[in-house]
Design a protein around this motif. Structure first.
Motif, short mmCIF file in Angstrom:
data_model
loop_
_atom_site.label_atom_id
_atom_site.label_comp_id
_atom_site.label_asym_id
_atom_site.label_seq_id
_atom_site.Cartn_x
_atom_site.Cartn_y
_atom_site.Cartn_z
N UNK A 113 0.81 -1.23 0.00
CA UNK A 113 0.00 0.00 0.00
C UNK A 113 0.84 1.27 0.00
N UNK A 114 2.15 1.16 0.14
CA UNK A 114 3.02 2.34 0.16
C UNK A 114 3.53 2.74 -1.22
N UNK A 115 3.29 1.91 -2.23
CA UNK A 115 3.98 2.12 -3.50
C UNK A 115 3.04 2.11 -4.71
N UNK A 116 3.40 2.97 -5.67
CA UNK A 116 2.73 2.88 -6.96
C UNK A 116 3.06 1.54 -7.61
N UNK A 117 2.16 1.10 -8.45
CA UNK A 117 2.35 -0.15 -9.20
C UNK A 117 2.14 0.12 -10.68
N UNK A 118 2.80 -0.68 -11.49
CA UNK A 118 2.76 -0.46 -12.93
C UNK A 118 2.55 -1.77 -13.69
N UNK A 119 1.97 -1.64 -14.85
CA UNK A 119 1.93 -2.72 -15.83
C UNK A 119 2.76 -2.29 -17.04
N UNK A 120 3.63 -3.18 -17.46
CA UNK A 120 4.41 -3.00 -18.68
C UNK A 120 4.03 -4.12 -19.64
N UNK A 121 4.42 -3.96 -20.89
CA UNK A 121 4.26 -5.03 -21.87
C UNK A 121 5.46 -5.03 -22.81
N UNK A 122 5.71 -6.20 -23.35
CA UNK A 122 6.80 -6.34 -24.31
C UNK A 122 6.38 -7.29 -25.42
N UNK A 123 6.34 -6.77 -26.63
CA UNK A 123 6.03 -7.56 -27.81
C UNK A 123 7.34 -8.07 -28.42
N UNK A 124 7.29 -9.14 -29.18
CA UNK A 124 8.51 -9.68 -29.79
C UNK A 124 9.24 -8.63 -30.62
N UNK A 125 10.53 -8.48 -30.38
CA UNK A 125 11.34 -7.54 -31.14
C UNK A 125 11.19 -6.09 -30.75
N UNK A 126 10.43 -5.84 -29.69
CA UNK A 126 10.20 -4.46 -29.25
C UNK A 126 10.68 -4.28 -27.82
N UNK A 127 10.91 -3.02 -27.47
CA UNK A 127 11.31 -2.70 -26.10
C UNK A 127 10.11 -2.82 -25.16
N UNK A 128 10.43 -3.06 -23.89
CA UNK A 128 9.37 -3.11 -22.89
C UNK A 128 8.76 -1.72 -22.76
N UNK A 129 7.44 -1.67 -22.72
CA UNK A 129 6.69 -0.42 -22.75
C UNK A 129 5.84 -0.28 -21.49
N UNK A 130 5.87 0.90 -20.89
CA UNK A 130 4.99 1.18 -19.75
C UNK A 130 3.57 1.35 -20.26
N UNK A 131 2.65 0.59 -19.71
CA UNK A 131 1.25 0.63 -20.15
C UNK A 131 0.40 1.48 -19.22
N UNK A 132 0.52 1.24 -17.91
CA UNK A 132 -0.35 1.92 -16.96
C UNK A 132 0.31 1.97 -15.59
N UNK A 133 -0.03 3.02 -14.84
CA UNK A 133 0.47 3.22 -13.49
C UNK A 133 -0.70 3.56 -12.59
N UNK A 134 -0.67 3.02 -11.38
CA UNK A 134 -1.66 3.38 -10.37
C UNK A 134 -0.92 3.83 -9.11
N UNK A 135 -1.39 4.89 -8.51
CA UNK A 135 -0.75 5.42 -7.32
C UNK A 135 -0.94 4.47 -6.14
#
Length: 115
Positions: free
Chosen positions: A29-51
């Protein structure tokens, strides 16, 4: 620290999936959390963040209006509701927690969007 994602799978374009991440080993409960995604041949991408409280969310432009990130601090879980999925959303999705500039990752869950 342990992050365990679930909920991925195969879905047709226009369909929905709900990803979940169960967190342990830190004061969730003290930290923001994030979802990332990575498609083949691509860099990992930040998708969403929640406080840390869940009151504030941010999304990458390509998923705005389709994806919703949320969290349950009582259950130490963060979810990503994905609607109107497109083939370009296909990727391995990762849950992320960051502490002192150190990134912690789950094992990822595969999302495939195909007819």
């Amino acid at each position: 620290v342990q992050l365990v994602e679930s909920g991925g799978g195969l879905v047709q374009p226009g369909g929905s999936l709900r990803l979940s991440c169960a967190a342990s080993g830190f004061i969730f409960s003290n930290y923001a959390m994030r979802w990332y995604r990575q498609a083949p041949g691509k860099e990992r991408e930040l998708v969403a963040t929640v406080s840390s409280t869940g009151d504030s969310t941010q999304y990458t432009e390509s998923v705005k209006g389709r994806f919703t990130i949320s969290r349950d601090n009582a259950k130490n879980t963060v979810t990503l509701q994905m609607n109107s999925l497109k083939p370009e959303d296909a990727a391995v999705y990762y849950c992320n927690y960051r502490w002192n500039w150190i990134d912690y990752w789950g094992q990822g869950t595969q999302v495939t969007v195909s007819s």
